[in-house]
Design a protein around this motif. Structure first.
Motif, mmCIF file in Angstrom:
data_model
loop_
_atom_site.group_PDB
_atom_site.id
_atom_site.type_symbol
_atom_site.label_atom_id
_atom_site.label_comp_id
_atom_site.label_asym_id
_atom_site.label_seq_id
_atom_site.Cartn_x
_atom_site.Cartn_y
_atom_site.Cartn_z
ATOM 1 N N GLU A 94 29.408 -31.336 27.957
ATOM 2 C CA GLU A 94 29.996 -30.217 28.558
ATOM 3 C C GLU A 94 31.663 -29.903 28.092
ATOM 4 O OE1 GLU A 94 30.401 -27.314 32.576
ATOM 5 O OE2 GLU A 94 30.256 -29.626 32.619
ATOM 6 N N LEU A 95 32.215 -31.047 27.680
ATOM 7 C CA LEU A 95 33.533 -31.044 27.641
ATOM 8 C C LEU A 95 33.919 -31.619 25.923
ATOM 9 C CD1 LEU A 95 34.699 -33.001 30.765
ATOM 10 C CD2 LEU A 95 34.688 -30.566 30.454
ATOM 11 N N ALA A 96 32.957 -31.527 25.242
ATOM 12 C CA ALA A 96 32.890 -31.983 23.899
ATOM 13 C C ALA A 96 33.440 -31.007 23.167
ATOM 14 C CB ALA A 96 31.742 -32.620 23.286
ATOM 15 N N GLY A 97 33.772 -29.785 23.428
ATOM 16 C CA GLY A 97 34.452 -28.812 22.589
ATOM 17 C C GLY A 97 33.431 -28.228 21.686
ATOM 18 N N VAL A 98 32.128 -28.464 21.745
ATOM 19 C CA VAL A 98 31.172 -27.866 20.572
ATOM 20 C C VAL A 98 30.290 -26.608 21.242
ATOM 21 C CG1 VAL A 98 29.149 -28.740 19.402
ATOM 22 C CG2 VAL A 98 30.894 -30.240 19.904
ATOM 23 N N VAL A 99 30.368 -25.755 20.307
ATOM 24 C CA VAL A 99 29.595 -24.507 20.712
ATOM 25 C C VAL A 99 28.304 -24.714 20.182
ATOM 26 C CG1 VAL A 99 29.543 -22.065 20.414
ATOM 27 C CG2 VAL A 99 31.747 -23.073 20.593
ATOM 28 N N PRO A 100 27.051 -24.796 21.080
ATOM 29 C CA PRO A 100 25.842 -25.087 20.775
ATOM 30 C C PRO A 100 25.399 -24.114 19.683
ATOM 31 C CG PRO A 100 25.993 -25.149 22.875
ATOM 32 C CD PRO A 100 27.348 -24.880 22.433
ATOM 33 N N ASP A 101 25.478 -22.970 19.769
ATOM 34 C CA ASP A 101 25.058 -21.665 18.723
ATOM 35 C C ASP A 101 25.692 -21.981 17.274
ATOM 36 O OD1 ASP A 101 23.268 -20.807 20.608
ATOM 37 O OD2 ASP A 101 24.626 -18.905 21.115
ATOM 38 N N ALA A 102 27.017 -22.308 17.428
ATOM 39 C CA ALA A 102 27.550 -22.657 16.133
ATOM 40 C C ALA A 102 27.293 -23.658 15.607
ATOM 41 C CB ALA A 102 29.117 -22.743 16.423
ATOM 42 N N LEU A 103 26.977 -24.654 16.500
ATOM 43 C CA LEU A 103 26.596 -26.114 15.939
ATOM 44 C C LEU A 103 25.295 -25.749 15.298
ATOM 45 C CD1 LEU A 103 26.755 -29.082 15.404
ATOM 46 C CD2 LEU A 103 25.851 -29.494 17.578
ATOM 47 N N ALA A 104 24.343 -25.239 15.901
ATOM 48 C CA ALA A 104 22.771 -25.015 15.256
ATOM 49 C C ALA A 104 22.882 -24.227 13.934
ATOM 50 C CB ALA A 104 22.117 -24.177 16.257
ATOM 51 N N PHE A 105 23.658 -23.373 13.883
ATOM 52 C CA PHE A 105 23.784 -22.268 12.651
ATOM 53 C C PHE A 105 24.646 -23.481 11.462
ATOM 54 C CE2 PHE A 105 26.613 -19.960 9.903
ATOM 55 C CZ PHE A 105 25.834 -19.101 9.327
ATOM 56 N N SER A 106 25.419 -24.180 12.021
ATOM 57 C CA SER A 106 25.949 -25.249 11.058
ATOM 58 C C SER A 106 25.076 -26.359 10.304
ATOM 59 C CB SER A 106 27.512 -25.901 11.468
ATOM 60 O OG SER A 106 28.224 -24.698 11.821
#
Length: 132
Positions: A36-48
């Motif tokens: 939760e604190l990793a600074g990663v947006v799950p939707d943006a990661l999936a797209f990338s």
């Protein structure tokens, strides 16, 4: 968007593991723990991830993300709590900031499912380091 650099690092690590395995023809899924604190947006990661996989052994692979909630512990009173977002890093019991962050910064490959290389492989590489 640092999610693209994370996705590229995941693809590189999985391709390297597949090469070491020797007989992998396709990667079907990659499972990541994302704190939760990793600074990663799950939707943006999936797209990338989808873009990063194009033209590689991972093309068409499913990205499965497991959210890891942030947790902290107060050293003086030993209370353990969910820090939430934005994170609360002071103890809700005593108000002190003498806390240890127990979970929530994870960003690591948990397992990979590929074809012809065995059903599951757990990479031995270190977690992807956070960008600052």
């Amino acid at each position: 968007m640092h999610e693209m650099s994370v996705a590229l690092a995941v693809v590189d690590q999985v391709e390297e593991a597949a090469t070491r395995a020797g007989d992998v023809t396709a990667v079907r899924s990659v499972r990541l723990q994302v704190g939760e604190l990793a600074g990663v947006v799950p939707d943006a990661l999936a797209f990338s991830f989808e873009l990063a996989c194009a033209g590689t052994l991972l093309e068409g692979a499913e990205l499965i993300t497991e959210a890891v909630p942030g947790r902290a512990r107060c050293e003086p009173c030993a209370l353990d709590w969910a820090v939430g977002m934005p994170p609360r890093l002071t103890c809700p019991e005593c108000g002190r900031a003498c806390t240890d962050l127990l979970a929530g910064r994870e960003l690591q490959i948990v397992d990979v499912h590929w074809e012809d290389g065995g059903p599951t492989h757990t990479p031995t590489r270190e977690p992807i380091s956070e960008e600052r």
